[in-house]
Design a protein around this motif. Sequence first.
Motif, PDB file in Angstrom:
ATOM      1  N   ARG A  20      39.053  51.531  37.745  1.00 62.24           N
ATOM      2  CA  ARG A  20      38.857  50.971  36.391  1.00 62.24           C
ATOM      3  C   ARG A  20      37.810  50.218  36.367  1.00 62.24           C
ATOM      4  O   ARG A  20      37.345  49.331  37.231  1.00 62.24           O
ATOM      5  CB  ARG A  20      40.186  50.095  36.100  1.00 62.24           C
ATOM      6  CG  ARG A  20      40.073  49.510  34.559  1.00 62.24           C
ATOM      7  CD  ARG A  20      41.198  48.703  34.319  1.00 62.24           C
ATOM      8  NE  ARG A  20      42.399  48.475  35.019  1.00 62.24           N
ATOM      9  CZ  ARG A  20      43.128  47.465  35.098  1.00 62.24           C
ATOM     10  NH1 ARG A  20      42.715  46.282  34.450  1.00 62.24           N
ATOM     11  NH2 ARG A  20      43.948  47.267  35.870  1.00 62.24           N
ATOM     12  N   SER A  21      36.874  50.528  35.388  1.00 64.09           N
ATOM     13  CA  SER A  21      35.303  49.881  35.313  1.00 64.09           C
ATOM     14  C   SER A  21      35.685  48.761  34.207  1.00 64.09           C
ATOM     15  O   SER A  21      36.600  48.523  33.657  1.00 64.09           O
ATOM     16  CB  SER A  21      34.527  51.072  34.631  1.00 64.09           C
ATOM     17  OG  SER A  21      34.854  51.386  33.511  1.00 64.09           O
ATOM     18  N   GLY A  22      34.712  47.791  34.508  1.00 66.60           N
ATOM     19  CA  GLY A  22      34.740  46.611  33.616  1.00 66.60           C
ATOM     20  C   GLY A  22      35.283  45.433  34.163  1.00 66.60           C
ATOM     21  O   GLY A  22      35.356  44.361  33.712  1.00 66.60           O
ATOM     22  N   HIS A  23      36.046  45.567  35.221  1.00 73.03           N
ATOM     23  CA  HIS A  23      36.809  44.534  35.892  1.00 73.03           C
ATOM     24  C   HIS A  23      35.795  43.975  37.181  1.00 73.03           C
ATOM     25  O   HIS A  23      34.894  44.647  37.618  1.00 73.03           O
ATOM     26  CB  HIS A  23      37.868  44.992  36.858  1.00 73.03           C
ATOM     27  CG  HIS A  23      38.640  43.569  37.129  1.00 73.03           C
ATOM     28  ND1 HIS A  23      38.414  43.112  38.292  1.00 73.03           N
ATOM     29  CD2 HIS A  23      39.773  43.140  36.675  1.00 73.03           C
ATOM     30  CE1 HIS A  23      39.326  42.042  38.601  1.00 73.03           C
ATOM     31  NE2 HIS A  23      40.188  42.210  37.537  1.00 73.03           N
ATOM     32  N   PRO A  24      35.691  42.626  37.103  1.00 74.08           N
ATOM     33  CA  PRO A  24      34.635  42.123  38.210  1.00 74.08           C
ATOM     34  C   PRO A  24      34.815  42.698  39.571  1.00 74.08           C
ATOM     35  O   PRO A  24      33.670  42.826  40.257  1.00 74.08           O
ATOM     36  CB  PRO A  24      34.932  40.399  38.032  1.00 74.08           C
ATOM     37  CG  PRO A  24      35.659  40.315  36.877  1.00 74.08           C
ATOM     38  CD  PRO A  24      36.379  41.696  36.526  1.00 74.08           C
ATOM     39  N   LEU A  25      35.831  43.007  39.824  1.00 76.06           N
ATOM     40  CA  LEU A  25      36.215  43.713  41.316  1.00 76.06           C
ATOM     41  C   LEU A  25      35.890  45.149  41.591  1.00 76.06           C
ATOM     42  O   LEU A  25      35.698  45.843  42.660  1.00 76.06           O
ATOM     43  CB  LEU A  25      37.651  43.158  41.860  1.00 76.06           C
ATOM     44  CG  LEU A  25      37.890  42.018  41.985  1.00 76.06           C
ATOM     45  CD1 LEU A  25      39.319  41.540  42.320  1.00 76.06           C
ATOM     46  CD2 LEU A  25      37.247  41.264  43.178  1.00 76.06           C
TER      47      LEU A  25
END
Length: 82
Positions: A22-27
């Motif tokens: 999943r993109s957009g998450h800090p990790l």
Amino acid sequence: MGSVKLLKDLKKNSAATILDVRSGHPLSERLLEMGLVAGERVEILHEAPLSRDPIVVFCCGTRLALRRNEAELVTVDEGEKA
């Protein structure tokens, strides 16, 4: 396509092919840097007793310890063979 799940939902000794992080998450970027990329095979090697958190996964010749909240960013397909 087989059974699409989140990495956190796989049981010990099961394997799957990574479909997406999943993109957009800090990790997200860090998971990709560790080798958790689409098309790679990932296997659950160990789960902590009781809480099952963290888990140890094997991917790209490397063992990684992940918390379940990190593993929920990775979508996998249990039926797909790399």
